[in-house]
Design a protein around this motif. Structure first.
Motif, mmCIF file in Angstrom:
data_model
loop_
_atom_site.group_PDB
_atom_site.id
_atom_site.type_symbol
_atom_site.label_atom_id
_atom_site.label_comp_id
_atom_site.label_asym_id
_atom_site.label_seq_id
_atom_site.Cartn_x
_atom_site.Cartn_y
_atom_site.Cartn_z
ATOM 1 N N GLN A 56 0.837 -1.189 0.000
ATOM 2 C CA GLN A 56 0.000 0.000 0.000
ATOM 3 C C GLN A 56 0.878 1.248 0.000
ATOM 4 O O GLN A 56 2.032 1.214 0.439
ATOM 5 C CB GLN A 56 -0.913 0.021 1.238
ATOM 6 C CG GLN A 56 -1.881 -1.146 1.293
ATOM 7 C CD GLN A 56 -2.783 -1.113 2.519
ATOM 8 O OE1 GLN A 56 -2.601 -0.289 3.417
ATOM 9 N NE2 GLN A 56 -3.769 -1.994 2.550
ATOM 10 N N VAL A 57 0.306 2.350 -0.495
ATOM 11 C CA VAL A 57 1.018 3.622 -0.496
ATOM 12 C C VAL A 57 0.130 4.660 0.181
ATOM 13 O O VAL A 57 -1.070 4.747 -0.061
ATOM 14 C CB VAL A 57 1.372 4.066 -1.933
ATOM 15 C CG1 VAL A 57 0.128 4.191 -2.809
ATOM 16 C CG2 VAL A 57 2.158 5.376 -1.915
ATOM 17 N N HIS A 58 0.742 5.437 1.066
ATOM 18 C CA HIS A 58 -0.011 6.474 1.770
ATOM 19 C C HIS A 58 0.969 7.440 2.416
ATOM 20 O O HIS A 58 2.016 7.028 2.933
ATOM 21 C CB HIS A 58 -0.909 5.867 2.853
ATOM 22 C CG HIS A 58 -1.694 6.889 3.629
ATOM 23 N ND1 HIS A 58 -2.780 7.546 3.095
ATOM 24 C CD2 HIS A 58 -1.534 7.372 4.878
ATOM 25 C CE1 HIS A 58 -3.270 8.373 4.001
ATOM 26 N NE2 HIS A 58 -2.528 8.301 5.091
ATOM 27 N N GLY A 59 0.644 8.719 2.359
ATOM 28 C CA GLY A 59 1.453 9.721 3.054
ATOM 29 C C GLY A 59 2.881 9.804 2.571
ATOM 30 O O GLY A 59 3.786 10.095 3.362
ATOM 31 N N GLY A 60 3.086 9.512 1.294
ATOM 32 C CA GLY A 60 4.432 9.633 0.734
ATOM 33 C C GLY A 60 5.326 8.430 0.967
ATOM 34 O O GLY A 60 6.511 8.473 0.642
ATOM 35 N N GLY A 61 4.777 7.361 1.531
ATOM 36 C CA GLY A 61 5.599 6.170 1.775
ATOM 37 C C GLY A 61 4.886 4.904 1.346
ATOM 38 O O GLY A 61 3.687 4.909 1.030
ATOM 39 N N PHE A 62 5.615 3.789 1.344
ATOM 40 C CA PHE A 62 5.070 2.492 0.944
ATOM 41 C C PHE A 62 5.058 1.560 2.154
ATOM 42 O O PHE A 62 5.973 1.576 2.982
ATOM 43 C CB PHE A 62 5.925 1.884 -0.183
ATOM 44 C CG PHE A 62 5.870 2.682 -1.454
ATOM 45 C CD1 PHE A 62 4.914 2.408 -2.416
ATOM 46 C CD2 PHE A 62 6.772 3.720 -1.675
ATOM 47 C CE1 PHE A 62 4.861 3.144 -3.592
ATOM 48 C CE2 PHE A 62 6.719 4.470 -2.835
ATOM 49 C CZ PHE A 62 5.758 4.177 -3.797
ATOM 50 N N TYR A 63 4.028 0.752 2.218
ATOM 51 C CA TYR A 63 3.847 -0.179 3.328
ATOM 52 C C TYR A 63 3.727 -1.598 2.767
ATOM 53 O O TYR A 63 2.956 -1.836 1.831
ATOM 54 C CB TYR A 63 2.579 0.160 4.128
ATOM 55 C CG TYR A 63 2.595 1.536 4.755
ATOM 56 C CD1 TYR A 63 2.936 1.708 6.086
ATOM 57 C CD2 TYR A 63 2.275 2.664 4.000
ATOM 58 C CE1 TYR A 63 2.951 2.968 6.663
ATOM 59 C CE2 TYR A 63 2.296 3.923 4.565
ATOM 60 C CZ TYR A 63 2.629 4.079 5.894
ATOM 61 O OH TYR A 63 2.644 5.319 6.462
ATOM 62 N N HIS A 64 4.453 -2.512 3.372
ATOM 63 C CA HIS A 64 4.386 -3.923 3.001
ATOM 64 C C HIS A 64 3.836 -4.694 4.209
ATOM 65 O O HIS A 64 4.498 -4.794 5.240
ATOM 66 C CB HIS A 64 5.764 -4.446 2.604
ATOM 67 C CG HIS A 64 5.740 -5.877 2.162
ATOM 68 N ND1 HIS A 64 6.832 -6.708 2.274
ATOM 69 C CD2 HIS A 64 4.743 -6.633 1.625
ATOM 70 C CE1 HIS A 64 6.528 -7.899 1.820
ATOM 71 N NE2 HIS A 64 5.267 -7.879 1.412
ATOM 72 N N ILE A 65 2.619 -5.195 4.069
ATOM 73 C CA ILE A 65 1.911 -5.813 5.197
ATOM 74 C C ILE A 65 1.746 -7.306 4.925
ATOM 75 O O ILE A 65 1.319 -7.712 3.836
ATOM 76 C CB ILE A 65 0.531 -5.157 5.392
ATOM 77 C CG1 ILE A 65 0.709 -3.644 5.580
ATOM 78 C CG2 ILE A 65 -0.204 -5.765 6.573
ATOM 79 C CD1 ILE A 65 -0.492 -2.843 5.192
ATOM 80 N N THR A 66 2.074 -8.118 5.897
ATOM 81 C CA THR A 66 1.943 -9.570 5.787
ATOM 82 C C THR A 66 1.037 -10.077 6.899
ATOM 83 O O THR A 66 1.176 -9.674 8.058
ATOM 84 C CB THR A 66 3.321 -10.255 5.897
ATOM 85 O OG1 THR A 66 4.195 -9.695 4.918
ATOM 86 C CG2 THR A 66 3.190 -11.751 5.665
ATOM 87 N N LYS A 67 0.104 -10.952 6.538
ATOM 88 C CA LYS A 67 -0.813 -11.505 7.536
ATOM 89 C C LYS A 67 -0.506 -12.974 7.782
ATOM 90 O O LYS A 67 -0.266 -13.742 6.850
ATOM 91 C CB LYS A 67 -2.267 -11.369 7.081
ATOM 92 C CG LYS A 67 -3.250 -11.993 8.080
ATOM 93 C CD LYS A 67 -4.697 -11.854 7.654
ATOM 94 C CE LYS A 67 -5.615 -12.522 8.679
ATOM 95 N NZ LYS A 67 -7.051 -12.375 8.355
ATOM 96 N N TYR A 68 -0.553 -13.366 9.076
ATOM 97 C CA TYR A 68 -0.415 -14.751 9.499
ATOM 98 C C TYR A 68 -1.733 -15.194 10.111
ATOM 99 O O TYR A 68 -2.258 -14.528 11.004
ATOM 100 C CB TYR A 68 0.707 -14.884 10.535
ATOM 101 C CG TYR A 68 2.084 -14.565 9.994
ATOM 102 C CD1 TYR A 68 2.933 -15.569 9.571
ATOM 103 C CD2 TYR A 68 2.510 -13.232 9.904
ATOM 104 C CE1 TYR A 68 4.190 -15.269 9.075
ATOM 105 C CE2 TYR A 68 3.762 -12.923 9.401
ATOM 106 C CZ TYR A 68 4.600 -13.946 8.987
ATOM 107 O OH TYR A 68 5.851 -13.654 8.486
ATOM 108 N N LEU A 69 -2.257 -16.301 9.631
ATOM 109 C CA LEU A 69 -3.524 -16.786 10.179
ATOM 110 C C LEU A 69 -3.373 -17.216 11.626
ATOM 111 O O LEU A 69 -4.255 -16.996 12.455
ATOM 112 C CB LEU A 69 -4.047 -17.958 9.347
ATOM 113 C CG LEU A 69 -4.711 -17.599 8.017
ATOM 114 C CD1 LEU A 69 -5.188 -18.859 7.312
ATOM 115 C CD2 LEU A 69 -5.881 -16.645 8.227
ATOM 116 N N VAL A 70 -2.270 -17.867 11.924
ATOM 117 C CA VAL A 70 -2.008 -18.278 13.307
ATOM 118 C C VAL A 70 -1.042 -17.280 13.920
ATOM 119 O O VAL A 70 -1.420 -16.412 14.692
ATOM 120 C CB VAL A 70 -1.450 -19.709 13.368
ATOM 121 C CG1 VAL A 70 -1.164 -20.091 14.806
ATOM 122 C CG2 VAL A 70 -2.439 -20.680 12.735
#
Length: 408
Positions: A56-70
């Motif tokens: 995702q991109v927001h506020g001039g920066g990039f975010y890399h988000i990872t989800k773990y089910l457990v």
């Protein structure tokens, strides 16, 4: 020095502002995480045990988000918990319920034409209904039907319709719809406090103890979060409904409230489908428009007038205001300056119903609305709007003297 009524008004303003701020924070984080969850993608570069990722991109920066089910194999020292927004929203909302509807029960909560309740009886019914709502909802989610999402949602909708009708048989129209919103909001906060957070604590405890957490806890939390997502928009509508008599003060107010839940589903379905990259179900907007038009049509049914029409109907503080010195002068002022709009059939062009369902055509109705008249036309110049009926300073002063002769 401020008098009691003005100080109390500022207490109400502070409580409402707090509620709005915390609700915005909760709704914002809830909508964000549902959108994030639906937009996750599986890629070959995912770490072990990861379920999906999102850039995702927001506020001039990039975010890399990872989800773990457990959970990952390790747990970082810093872990952000999203819970206080929910707790603060419910607590501030309950404070408003107490301040407006419990302490002002005779004015806002009880309508003798619906059910002639004592203040204590009405408050007990209110509290018990909120607790009952959570127990019924939680019981259904834990029952076998809870494993079938569509069937569960249909049954829950039936519960909400039943509560909408039930509240209108007990409380004033204004209080009935507000309580339906509180009933639903209690379920939502209960999901966070009694289900989602305890499940997350179990997962964290297992990780710290070196055990592999059971994925069922995450699945249950996801189900409750999705329910909250679909219930949010109807709750906002119901919380705002007390400002609009065409919603709360009509014959079919319970049906209007029920249809609002369907609008919440159609609107959220479009957003959720888009976030999941599964297309653009534009039919949902057509369905929403049809439901909204049906609600508008239902609202044209005759409104129930809850204000007393004669002196015999007055009790408590309203009776004291009616007997106070200067009341007759105030009644003449209000009927001369305000009743052209605040009437069962307003005489002002473009008005078809009295604003806020406040009628000021009889001395009894004026005594019943003493505090509002004092604040709106005495202390402030909010009424008449733009001083269209040319209320004089001396008339406003007479209203202030009359009110303070009783309230101090």
């Amino acid at each position: 020095m401020y008098d009691y009524a003005v100080l109390w008004e500022w207490v109400l303003i502070a409580a409402r502002w707090t509620h709005v701020i915390t609700a915005v924070a909760w709704i914002g984080s809830s909508f964000y995480f549902i959108a994030l969850d639906l937009g996750l993608r599986k890629t070959e570069s995912l770490p072990p045990l990861a379920h999906g990722e999102e850039w995702q991109v927001h506020g001039g920066g990039f975010y890399h988000i990872t989800k773990y089910l457990v959970a990952p194999d390790f747990l970082p020292e810093h872990l952000t918990w999203f819970k206080w927004e929910s707790y603060a929203t419910w607590l501030s909302g309950f404070a408003l319920l107490v301040l407006f509807y419990y302490l002002g029960a005779e004015l806002f909560l009880i309508d003798p034409t619906v059910m002639d309740l004592e203040v204590g009886q009405a408050i007990v019914i209110s509290l018990c209904s909120l607790a009952l709502g959570w127990m019924v909802y939680d019981g259904l989610c834990r029952s076998p039907i809870g494993r079938h999402p569509t069937a569960l949602m249909l049954v829950l909708f039936g519960v909400l319709v039943a509560m909408a009708w039930g509240y209108t048989q007990v409380f004033s129209g204004r209080a009935a719809l507000l309580h339906l919103g509180a009933f639903t909001a209690t379920i939502m906060s209960g999901n966070v406090f009694l289900t989602i957070m305890p499940n997350q604590r179990i997962v964290v405890a297992d990780l710290k103890a070196g055990r592999r957490p059971d994925p069922k806890y995450g699945e249950i939390a996801k189900q409750r979060s999705l329910h909250n997502n679909y219930l949010t928009l109807p709750v906002i509508f119901l919380m705002l409904s007390n400002h609009y008599p065409l919603i709360f003060a009509t014959q079919w107010n319970w049906l209007i409230a029920s249809l609002v839940f369907l609008m919440g589903v159609t609107i959220r379905h479009w957003f959720n489908t888009r976030h999941a990259r599964k297309g653009n179900p534009h039919w949902t907007w057509a369905a929403t428009a049809v439901i909204f038009l049906l609600i508008a049509w239902l609202s044209t049914a005759p409104m129930r007038a809850s204000a007393p029409e004669d002196e015999a109907a007055l009790t408590g503080s309203a009776a004291r205001f009616a007997r106070a010195e200067g009341f007759q002068d105030v009644a003449d002022i209000v009927m001369g300056r305000c009743s052209m709009c605040h009437a069962a059939e307003p005489g002002w062009d473009g008005l078809h119903w009295p604003p806020k369902n406040v009628q000021l055509e009889t001395p009894a109705q004026i005594a019943h609305e003493a505090r509002r008249i004092y604040l709106q036309a005495g202390i402030s110049h909010a009424m008449p709007p733009g001083n269209l009926s040319f209320m004089e300073p001396g008339e406003r002063a007479a209203i202030v003297r009359w009110y303070r002769s009783v309230a101090g």
